[in-house]
Design a protein around this motif. Sequence first.
Motif, PDB file in Angstrom:
ATOM      1  N   GLY A  23       0.901  -1.170   0.054  1.00 12.20           N
ATOM      2  CA  GLY A  23      -0.081  -0.040  -0.063  1.00 12.20           C
ATOM      3  C   GLY A  23       1.101   1.212   0.043  1.00 12.20           C
ATOM      4  N   LEU A  24       2.010   1.333   0.644  1.00 11.11           N
ATOM      5  CA  LEU A  24       2.808   2.383   0.824  1.00 11.11           C
ATOM      6  C   LEU A  24       3.423   2.660  -0.284  1.00 11.11           C
ATOM      7  CD1 LEU A  24       4.356   4.447   2.687  1.00 11.11           C
ATOM      8  CD2 LEU A  24       6.139   2.498   2.936  1.00 11.11           C
ATOM      9  N   ILE A  25       4.022   1.681  -1.201  1.00 11.44           N
ATOM     10  CA  ILE A  25       4.710   1.933  -2.362  1.00 11.44           C
ATOM     11  C   ILE A  25       3.491   2.372  -3.444  1.00 11.44           C
ATOM     12  CG2 ILE A  25       5.851   0.644  -4.378  1.00 11.44           C
ATOM     13  CD1 ILE A  25       7.236  -1.057  -2.160  1.00 11.44           C
ATOM     14  N   GLU A  26       2.474   1.730  -3.325  1.00  6.40           N
ATOM     15  CA  GLU A  26       1.432   1.896  -4.572  1.00  6.40           C
ATOM     16  C   GLU A  26       1.004   3.284  -4.480  1.00  6.40           C
ATOM     17  OE1 GLU A  26      -1.973  -0.698  -5.090  1.00  6.40           O
ATOM     18  OE2 GLU A  26      -1.354  -0.220  -7.111  1.00  6.40           O
ATOM     19  N   THR A  27       0.664   3.825  -3.307  1.00  5.14           N
ATOM     20  CA  THR A  27       0.130   5.199  -3.064  1.00  5.14           C
ATOM     21  C   THR A  27       1.102   6.193  -3.543  1.00  5.14           C
ATOM     22  OG1 THR A  27      -1.063   4.234  -1.037  1.00  5.14           O
ATOM     23  CG2 THR A  27      -0.992   6.895  -1.408  1.00  5.14           C
ATOM     24  N   ALA A  28       2.604   5.878  -3.170  1.00  5.66           N
ATOM     25  CA  ALA A  28       3.373   6.794  -3.580  1.00  5.66           C
ATOM     26  C   ALA A  28       3.590   7.007  -5.135  1.00  5.66           C
ATOM     27  CB  ALA A  28       4.778   6.531  -3.028  1.00  5.66           C
ATOM     28  N   LEU A  29       3.577   5.737  -5.634  1.00  6.01           N
ATOM     29  CA  LEU A  29       3.803   5.597  -7.168  1.00  6.01           C
ATOM     30  C   LEU A  29       2.708   6.064  -7.807  1.00  6.01           C
ATOM     31  CD1 LEU A  29       5.246   2.198  -7.801  1.00  6.01           C
ATOM     32  CD2 LEU A  29       6.239   4.236  -8.216  1.00  6.01           C
ATOM     33  N   GLU A  30       1.363   5.977  -7.228  1.00  5.99           N
ATOM     34  CA  GLU A  30       0.205   6.173  -7.905  1.00  5.99           C
ATOM     35  C   GLU A  30      -0.024   7.932  -8.143  1.00  5.99           C
ATOM     36  OE1 GLU A  30      -2.535   4.019  -8.512  1.00  5.99           O
ATOM     37  OE2 GLU A  30      -3.219   5.609  -9.797  1.00  5.99           O
ATOM     38  N   ARG A  31       0.331   8.764  -6.925  1.00  7.58           N
ATOM     39  CA  ARG A  31       0.332  10.083  -6.732  1.00  7.58           C
ATOM     40  C   ARG A  31       1.385  10.534  -7.598  1.00  7.58           C
ATOM     41  NH1 ARG A  31      -2.228  10.775  -1.371  1.00  7.58           N
ATOM     42  NH2 ARG A  31      -0.557  10.010  -0.058  1.00  7.58           N
ATOM     43  N   ASP A  38       0.308  11.615 -15.669  1.00 11.22           N
ATOM     44  CA  ASP A  38      -1.148  11.259 -16.250  1.00 11.22           C
ATOM     45  C   ASP A  38      -1.183   9.759 -16.327  1.00 11.22           C
ATOM     46  OD1 ASP A  38      -3.599  12.254 -16.340  1.00 11.22           O
ATOM     47  OD2 ASP A  38      -3.499  12.042 -18.428  1.00 11.22           O
ATOM     48  N   LEU A  39      -0.381   9.067 -15.574  1.00  9.22           N
ATOM     49  CA  LEU A  39      -0.527   7.525 -15.599  1.00  9.22           C
ATOM     50  C   LEU A  39      -0.843   7.033 -14.241  1.00  9.22           C
ATOM     51  CD1 LEU A  39       2.716   6.544 -17.659  1.00  9.22           C
ATOM     52  CD2 LEU A  39       0.259   6.240 -18.334  1.00  9.22           C
ATOM     53  N   SER A  40      -1.751   5.893 -14.360  1.00  6.79           N
ATOM     54  CA  SER A  40      -1.850   5.219 -12.928  1.00  6.79           C
ATOM     55  C   SER A  40      -0.802   4.032 -13.060  1.00  6.79           C
ATOM     56  CB  SER A  40      -3.341   4.326 -13.051  1.00  6.79           C
ATOM     57  OG  SER A  40      -3.392   3.431 -13.962  1.00  6.79           O
ATOM     58  N   VAL A  41      -0.614   3.410 -11.852  1.00  5.58           N
ATOM     59  CA  VAL A  41       0.368   2.484 -11.704  1.00  5.58           C
ATOM     60  C   VAL A  41      -0.050   1.336 -12.430  1.00  5.58           C
ATOM     61  CG1 VAL A  41       1.113   0.717 -10.001  1.00  5.58           C
ATOM     62  CG2 VAL A  41       0.844   3.134  -9.340  1.00  5.58           C
ATOM     63  N   VAL A  42      -1.259   0.908 -12.544  1.00  2.00           N
ATOM     64  CA  VAL A  42      -1.373  -0.064 -13.590  1.00  2.00           C
ATOM     65  C   VAL A  42      -1.079   0.011 -15.000  1.00  2.00           C
ATOM     66  CG1 VAL A  42      -3.128  -2.122 -12.771  1.00  2.00           C
ATOM     67  CG2 VAL A  42      -3.982   0.518 -13.234  1.00  2.00           C
TER      68      VAL A  42
END
Lengths: 149, 149
Positions: A23-31, A38-42
Amino acid sequence: MGIGDDAVEIRAQGWRTLAALHGLIETALERALQTEHDLSVVEYTVLDALSRQDGWHMRMRQLARAAALSGSATTRLVTRLEERGLLTRILCADDRRGIYTELTPAGSELLARARPTHDRVLADALAEGGRTPELAPLVDALHRLPAAH
Amino acid sequence: MGIGDDAVEIRAQGWRTLAALHGLIETALERALQTEHDLSVVEYTVLDALSRQDGWHMRMRQLARAAALSGSATTRLVTRLEERGLLTRILCADDRRGIYTELTPAGSELLARARPTHDRVLADALAEGGRTPELAPLVDALHRLPAAH
DNA sequence: GGAGACAGAGTGCGCGTGCAACTACCAGCG
DNA sequence: CGCTGGTAGTTGCACGCGCACTCTGTCTCC
Protein backbone atom coordinates in the motif's frame (compact mmCIF):
# COMPACT_ATOMS: atom_id res chain seq x y z
CA MET A 1 -0.76 -22.23 21.90
CA GLY A 2 0.72 -25.02 19.84
CA ILE A 3 3.33 -24.84 17.13
CA GLY A 4 0.68 -24.88 14.43
CA ASP A 5 -0.98 -21.78 15.84
CA ASP A 6 2.35 -20.00 15.79
CA ALA A 7 2.74 -20.71 12.09
CA VAL A 8 -0.72 -19.30 11.46
CA GLU A 9 0.12 -16.14 13.34
CA ILE A 10 3.43 -15.74 11.53
CA ARG A 11 1.69 -16.04 8.18
CA ALA A 12 -0.94 -13.49 9.19
CA GLN A 13 1.72 -11.11 10.42
CA GLY A 14 3.69 -11.56 7.21
CA TRP A 15 0.60 -10.89 5.13
CA ARG A 16 -0.18 -7.70 7.05
CA THR A 17 3.40 -6.52 6.55
CA LEU A 18 3.26 -7.36 2.87
CA ALA A 19 -0.03 -5.52 2.44
CA ALA A 20 1.22 -2.49 4.35
CA LEU A 21 4.38 -2.17 2.28
CA HIS A 22 2.44 -2.76 -0.92
CA GLY A 23 0.00 0.00 0.00
CA LEU A 24 2.78 2.41 0.89
CA ILE A 25 4.60 1.90 -2.40
CA GLU A 26 1.48 1.86 -4.55
CA THR A 27 0.11 5.08 -3.08
CA ALA A 28 3.42 6.87 -3.57
CA LEU A 29 3.77 5.65 -7.15
CA GLU A 30 0.15 6.42 -7.94
CA ARG A 31 0.42 10.02 -6.86
CA ALA A 32 3.76 10.68 -8.56
CA LEU A 33 2.94 8.99 -11.86
CA GLN A 34 -0.49 10.57 -11.94
CA THR A 35 0.64 14.15 -11.39
CA GLU A 36 3.82 13.99 -13.46
CA HIS A 37 2.82 11.79 -16.38
CA ASP A 38 -0.95 11.31 -16.16
CA LEU A 39 -0.47 7.57 -15.67
CA SER A 40 -1.87 5.20 -13.09
CA VAL A 41 0.26 2.44 -11.61
CA VAL A 42 -1.50 -0.30 -13.60
CA GLU A 43 -1.11 1.72 -16.79
CA TYR A 44 2.59 2.07 -16.13
CA THR A 45 2.81 -1.63 -15.33
CA VAL A 46 1.21 -2.51 -18.64
CA LEU A 47 3.46 -0.23 -20.65
CA ASP A 48 6.47 -1.56 -18.79
CA ALA A 49 5.43 -5.17 -19.35
CA LEU A 50 4.99 -4.49 -23.06
CA SER A 51 8.36 -2.79 -23.36
CA ARG A 52 9.96 -5.71 -21.54
CA GLN A 53 8.81 -7.99 -24.35
CA ASP A 54 11.16 -5.97 -26.52
CA GLY A 55 9.56 -5.83 -29.92
CA TRP A 56 7.36 -8.80 -29.32
CA HIS A 57 3.61 -8.77 -28.78
CA MET A 58 1.51 -9.69 -25.80
CA ARG A 59 -1.97 -11.13 -25.69
CA MET A 60 -4.66 -9.53 -23.57
CA ARG A 61 -4.75 -12.55 -21.30
CA GLN A 62 -1.03 -12.37 -20.55
CA LEU A 63 -1.35 -8.65 -19.94
CA ALA A 64 -4.17 -9.34 -17.50
CA ARG A 65 -2.00 -11.68 -15.48
CA ALA A 66 1.01 -9.38 -15.63
CA ALA A 67 -1.06 -6.53 -14.20
CA ALA A 68 -3.05 -8.75 -11.81
CA LEU A 69 -6.25 -7.55 -13.44
CA SER A 70 -9.50 -9.15 -14.54
CA GLY A 71 -10.24 -9.67 -18.19
CA SER A 72 -12.77 -6.90 -18.36
CA ALA A 73 -10.50 -4.40 -16.68
CA THR A 74 -7.77 -5.28 -19.14
CA THR A 75 -10.06 -4.67 -22.08
CA ARG A 76 -10.93 -1.19 -20.86
CA LEU A 77 -7.37 -0.40 -19.82
CA VAL A 78 -6.06 -1.29 -23.26
CA THR A 79 -8.89 0.74 -24.81
CA ARG A 80 -7.90 3.80 -22.78
CA LEU A 81 -4.25 3.49 -23.70
CA GLU A 82 -5.12 2.87 -27.32
CA GLU A 83 -7.26 6.01 -27.43
CA ARG A 84 -4.30 7.93 -26.10
CA GLY A 85 -2.17 6.51 -28.89
CA LEU A 86 0.21 4.71 -26.55
CA LEU A 87 -0.36 1.22 -27.91
CA THR A 88 -2.14 -0.55 -30.74
CA ARG A 89 -4.31 -3.62 -30.99
CA ILE A 90 -3.13 -6.15 -33.53
CA LEU A 91 -5.41 -8.95 -34.57
CA CYS A 92 -3.75 -12.31 -34.39
CA ALA A 93 -3.70 -14.13 -37.71
CA ASP A 94 -3.32 -17.74 -36.61
CA ASP A 95 -5.82 -17.56 -33.72
CA ARG A 96 -8.54 -15.11 -34.58
CA ARG A 97 -9.81 -15.02 -31.01
CA GLY A 98 -6.53 -13.57 -29.82
CA ILE A 99 -5.52 -9.92 -29.87
CA TYR A 100 -1.97 -8.74 -29.60
CA THR A 101 -0.99 -5.39 -28.18
CA GLU A 102 2.11 -3.47 -29.07
CA LEU A 103 3.67 -0.24 -27.85
CA THR A 104 3.61 2.69 -30.25
CA PRO A 105 6.59 5.06 -30.46
CA ALA A 106 4.57 7.54 -28.38
CA GLY A 107 4.05 4.83 -25.80
CA SER A 108 7.74 3.98 -25.59
CA GLU A 109 8.52 7.66 -25.33
CA LEU A 110 6.09 8.29 -22.49
CA LEU A 111 7.37 5.21 -20.71
CA ALA A 112 10.93 6.45 -21.07
CA ARG A 113 9.92 9.76 -19.51
CA ALA A 114 7.98 8.09 -16.71
CA ARG A 115 10.58 5.47 -15.82
CA PRO A 116 12.90 7.84 -13.93
CA THR A 117 9.96 9.07 -11.87
CA HIS A 118 8.92 5.50 -11.17
CA ASP A 119 12.40 4.40 -10.13
CA ARG A 120 13.02 7.44 -7.97
CA VAL A 121 9.68 7.22 -6.12
CA LEU A 122 10.10 3.48 -5.70
CA ALA A 123 13.51 4.00 -4.13
CA ASP A 124 12.12 6.71 -1.84
CA ALA A 125 9.16 4.58 -0.79
CA LEU A 126 11.40 1.60 -0.03
CA ALA A 127 13.71 3.85 1.95
CA GLU A 128 10.76 5.14 3.95
CA GLY A 129 9.58 1.58 4.50
CA GLY A 130 13.06 0.74 5.72
CA ARG A 131 12.71 3.44 8.34
CA THR A 132 9.48 1.90 9.65
CA PRO A 133 10.38 -0.77 12.22
CA GLU A 134 7.74 -3.34 11.28
CA LEU A 135 8.36 -2.93 7.55
CA ALA A 136 12.17 -2.83 7.60
CA PRO A 137 12.75 -6.61 7.63
CA LEU A 138 10.62 -7.11 4.55
CA VAL A 139 12.30 -4.24 2.71
CA ASP A 140 15.61 -5.84 3.56
CA ALA A 141 14.48 -9.23 2.31
CA LEU A 142 13.28 -7.60 -0.91
CA HIS A 143 16.74 -6.24 -1.62
CA ARG A 144 18.29 -9.65 -1.07
CA LEU A 145 15.89 -11.38 -3.44
CA PRO A 146 17.70 -13.39 -6.09
CA ALA A 147 17.62 -11.35 -9.27
CA ALA A 148 16.11 -13.59 -11.94
CA HIS A 149 17.77 -12.48 -15.16
CA MET B 1 25.30 -0.60 -17.21
CA GLY B 2 26.77 0.58 -13.95
CA ILE B 3 26.22 -0.74 -10.48
CA GLY B 4 23.61 1.93 -9.79
CA ASP B 5 21.48 0.73 -12.66
CA ASP B 6 21.59 -2.76 -11.25
CA ALA B 7 20.18 -1.55 -7.96
CA VAL B 8 17.34 0.18 -9.79
CA GLU B 9 16.52 -2.99 -11.70
CA ILE B 10 16.62 -5.11 -8.55
CA ARG B 11 14.21 -2.74 -6.83
CA ALA B 12 11.85 -2.80 -9.80
CA GLN B 13 11.97 -6.57 -9.94
CA GLY B 14 11.33 -6.80 -6.21
CA TRP B 15 8.36 -4.48 -6.51
CA ARG B 16 6.87 -6.52 -9.34
CA THR B 17 7.26 -9.67 -7.29
CA LEU B 18 5.73 -8.02 -4.25
CA ALA B 19 2.79 -6.76 -6.27
CA ALA B 20 2.23 -10.13 -7.91
CA LEU B 21 2.20 -12.01 -4.63
CA HIS B 22 -0.02 -9.37 -3.06
CA GLY B 23 -2.49 -9.67 -5.89
CA LEU B 24 -2.52 -13.45 -5.70
CA ILE B 25 -3.24 -13.49 -1.97
CA GLU B 26 -5.74 -10.65 -2.04
CA THR B 27 -7.79 -12.19 -4.83
CA ALA B 28 -7.93 -15.55 -3.09
CA LEU B 29 -8.91 -13.98 0.24
CA GLU B 30 -11.44 -11.70 -1.39
CA ARG B 31 -13.28 -14.54 -3.06
CA ALA B 32 -13.29 -16.81 -0.04
CA LEU B 33 -14.28 -14.21 2.54
CA GLN B 34 -16.91 -12.78 0.23
CA THR B 35 -18.67 -16.06 -0.53
CA GLU B 36 -18.36 -17.62 2.92
CA HIS B 37 -18.85 -14.64 5.23
CA ASP B 38 -19.99 -11.72 3.08
CA LEU B 39 -16.85 -9.79 3.98
CA SER B 40 -14.31 -7.99 1.82
CA VAL B 41 -10.62 -8.15 2.64
CA VAL B 42 -10.54 -4.57 3.96
CA GLU B 43 -13.58 -5.23 6.08
CA TYR B 44 -11.89 -8.26 7.58
CA THR B 45 -8.72 -6.25 8.09
CA VAL B 46 -10.61 -3.58 10.00
CA LEU B 47 -12.43 -6.08 12.22
CA ASP B 48 -9.15 -7.86 12.85
CA ALA B 49 -7.35 -4.64 13.68
CA LEU B 50 -10.08 -3.68 16.12
CA SER B 51 -10.03 -7.09 17.80
CA ARG B 52 -6.27 -6.84 18.08
CA GLN B 53 -6.71 -3.74 20.24
CA ASP B 54 -8.43 -6.06 22.69
CA GLY B 55 -11.06 -3.97 24.42
CA TRP B 56 -9.52 -0.66 23.50
CA HIS B 57 -10.84 1.81 20.96
CA MET B 58 -9.40 2.97 17.69
CA ARG B 59 -9.79 6.33 16.01
CA MET B 60 -10.88 6.55 12.40
CA ARG B 61 -7.48 7.88 11.42
CA GLN B 62 -5.64 4.92 12.90
CA LEU B 63 -8.08 2.59 11.23
CA ALA B 64 -7.42 4.30 7.93
CA ARG B 65 -3.70 3.69 8.25
CA ALA B 66 -4.17 0.12 9.44
CA ALA B 67 -6.26 -0.66 6.38
CA ALA B 68 -4.18 1.48 3.99
CA LEU B 69 -7.31 3.42 3.11
CA SER B 70 -8.14 7.07 2.53
CA GLY B 71 -10.14 8.99 5.07
CA SER B 72 -13.28 9.04 2.99
CA ALA B 73 -13.15 5.32 2.30
CA THR B 74 -12.74 4.69 6.01
CA THR B 75 -15.82 6.76 6.81
CA ARG B 76 -17.96 4.75 4.43
CA LEU B 77 -16.43 1.43 5.44
CA VAL B 78 -17.16 2.10 9.10
CA THR B 79 -20.66 3.22 8.16
CA ARG B 80 -21.28 -0.04 6.31
CA LEU B 81 -20.03 -2.15 9.20
CA GLU B 82 -21.99 -0.09 11.68
CA GLU B 83 -25.20 -0.59 9.72
CA ARG B 84 -24.56 -4.31 9.83
CA GLY B 85 -24.20 -4.06 13.59
CA LEU B 86 -20.58 -5.26 13.62
CA LEU B 87 -19.11 -2.19 15.29
CA THR B 88 -20.18 1.04 16.96
CA ARG B 89 -19.08 4.65 16.73
CA ILE B 90 -18.22 6.22 20.07
CA LEU B 91 -17.80 9.97 20.32
CA CYS B 92 -14.60 10.96 22.03
CA ALA B 93 -15.14 13.14 25.11
CA ASP B 94 -11.83 14.96 25.42
CA ASP B 95 -11.41 15.69 21.72
CA ARG B 96 -14.77 16.23 20.15
CA ARG B 97 -13.37 15.92 16.65
CA GLY B 98 -12.34 12.33 17.27
CA ILE B 99 -14.51 9.27 16.89
CA TYR B 100 -13.68 5.92 18.39
CA THR B 101 -14.83 2.64 16.93
CA GLU B 102 -15.37 -0.54 18.85
CA LEU B 103 -16.31 -4.10 17.95
CA THR B 104 -19.77 -5.28 18.95
CA PRO B 105 -20.32 -8.86 20.17
CA ALA B 106 -21.77 -9.64 16.74
CA GLY B 107 -18.61 -8.24 15.18
CA SER B 108 -16.33 -10.38 17.32
CA GLU B 109 -18.46 -13.37 16.57
CA LEU B 110 -18.37 -12.89 12.82
CA LEU B 111 -14.64 -12.33 12.99
CA ALA B 112 -14.20 -15.54 14.95
CA ARG B 113 -16.13 -17.41 12.26
CA ALA B 114 -14.20 -15.77 9.43
CA ARG B 115 -10.72 -16.18 10.89
CA PRO B 116 -10.37 -19.91 10.09
CA THR B 117 -11.35 -19.21 6.50
CA HIS B 118 -8.86 -16.37 6.34
CA ASP B 119 -6.02 -18.42 7.77
CA ARG B 120 -6.71 -21.44 5.61
CA VAL B 121 -6.94 -19.47 2.37
CA LEU B 122 -3.86 -17.47 3.27
CA ALA B 123 -1.90 -20.67 3.84
CA ASP B 124 -3.14 -22.07 0.53
CA ALA B 125 -2.30 -18.90 -1.38
CA LEU B 126 1.19 -18.79 0.10
CA ALA B 127 1.68 -22.44 -0.77
CA GLU B 128 0.63 -21.73 -4.33
CA GLY B 129 2.96 -18.75 -4.46
CA GLY B 130 5.73 -20.99 -3.22
CA ARG B 131 5.12 -23.23 -6.21
CA THR B 132 5.57 -20.31 -8.63
CA PRO B 133 9.27 -19.95 -9.38
CA GLU B 134 9.47 -16.16 -9.44
CA LEU B 135 7.37 -15.82 -6.27
CA ALA B 136 8.94 -18.59 -4.22
CA PRO B 137 11.90 -16.59 -2.88
CA LEU B 138 9.61 -13.88 -1.51
CA VAL B 139 7.28 -16.42 0.07
CA ASP B 140 10.29 -17.97 1.68
CA ALA B 141 11.52 -14.63 2.97
CA LEU B 142 8.07 -13.92 4.36
CA HIS B 143 8.18 -17.04 6.47
CA ARG B 144 11.56 -16.12 7.86
CA LEU B 145 10.43 -12.65 8.84
CA PRO B 146 11.16 -11.87 12.50
CA ALA B 147 7.88 -12.17 14.38
CA ALA B 148 7.43 -8.85 16.18
CA HIS B 149 5.46 -9.73 19.31
C1' DG C 1 -18.64 -32.52 -41.04
C1' DG C 2 -21.73 -31.22 -37.33
C1' DA C 3 -22.32 -30.91 -32.13
C1' DG C 4 -20.66 -29.75 -27.83
C1' DA C 5 -17.05 -28.07 -24.76
C1' DC C 6 -13.97 -24.52 -24.08
C1' DA C 7 -11.01 -20.22 -24.47
C1' DG C 8 -10.23 -15.17 -25.61
C1' DA C 9 -12.18 -10.78 -25.66
C1' DG C 10 -15.99 -7.31 -24.94
C1' DT C 11 -20.31 -5.23 -22.40
C1' DG C 12 -23.98 -3.87 -18.65
C1' DC C 13 -24.09 -2.94 -14.12
C1' DG C 14 -23.41 -2.06 -9.23
C1' DC C 15 -20.07 -0.78 -5.99
C1' DG C 16 -16.01 0.86 -3.45
C1' DT C 17 -12.31 4.18 -3.89
C1' DG C 18 -9.56 8.65 -3.98
C1' DC C 19 -9.65 13.58 -4.53
C1' DA C 20 -11.33 17.94 -3.48
C1' DA C 21 -14.27 20.80 -0.93
C1' DC C 22 -16.57 21.48 3.41
C1' DT C 23 -17.73 21.59 8.45
C1' DA C 24 -16.49 21.14 13.24
C1' DC C 25 -13.03 21.45 16.39
C1' DC C 26 -8.52 22.25 18.90
C1' DA C 27 -4.22 25.06 19.92
C1' DG C 28 -1.24 29.09 19.88
C1' DC C 29 -0.50 34.02 19.66
C1' DG C 30 -1.23 38.89 19.31
C1' DC D 1 -11.06 37.65 22.67
C1' DG D 2 -10.85 36.90 17.86
C1' DC D 3 -7.78 35.08 14.34
C1' DT D 4 -5.00 31.84 12.11
C1' DG D 5 -3.11 27.23 11.10
C1' DG D 6 -3.79 22.65 11.37
C1' DT D 7 -6.39 18.20 12.32
C1' DA D 8 -10.64 14.72 12.33
C1' DG D 9 -14.31 13.31 9.97
C1' DT D 10 -17.94 13.66 6.30
C1' DT D 11 -19.97 14.40 1.59
C1' DG D 12 -20.24 15.22 -3.82
C1' DC D 13 -18.39 13.45 -7.65
C1' DA D 14 -16.10 10.92 -11.24
C1' DC D 15 -13.80 6.79 -12.28
C1' DG D 16 -11.84 2.14 -12.47
C1' DC D 17 -12.78 -2.49 -10.96
C1' DG D 18 -14.92 -7.33 -10.66
C1' DC D 19 -18.83 -10.25 -11.69
C1' DA D 20 -22.02 -12.23 -14.74
C1' DC D 21 -23.28 -12.59 -19.32
C1' DT D 22 -22.66 -12.61 -24.42
C1' DC D 23 -20.27 -13.31 -28.72
C1' DT D 24 -16.99 -15.15 -31.70
C1' DG D 25 -13.66 -18.50 -32.83
C1' DT D 26 -11.09 -23.00 -31.94
C1' DC D 27 -10.64 -27.83 -30.78
C1' DT D 28 -12.20 -32.55 -30.15
C1' DC D 29 -14.78 -36.55 -30.66
C1' DC D 30 -18.04 -39.33 -32.81
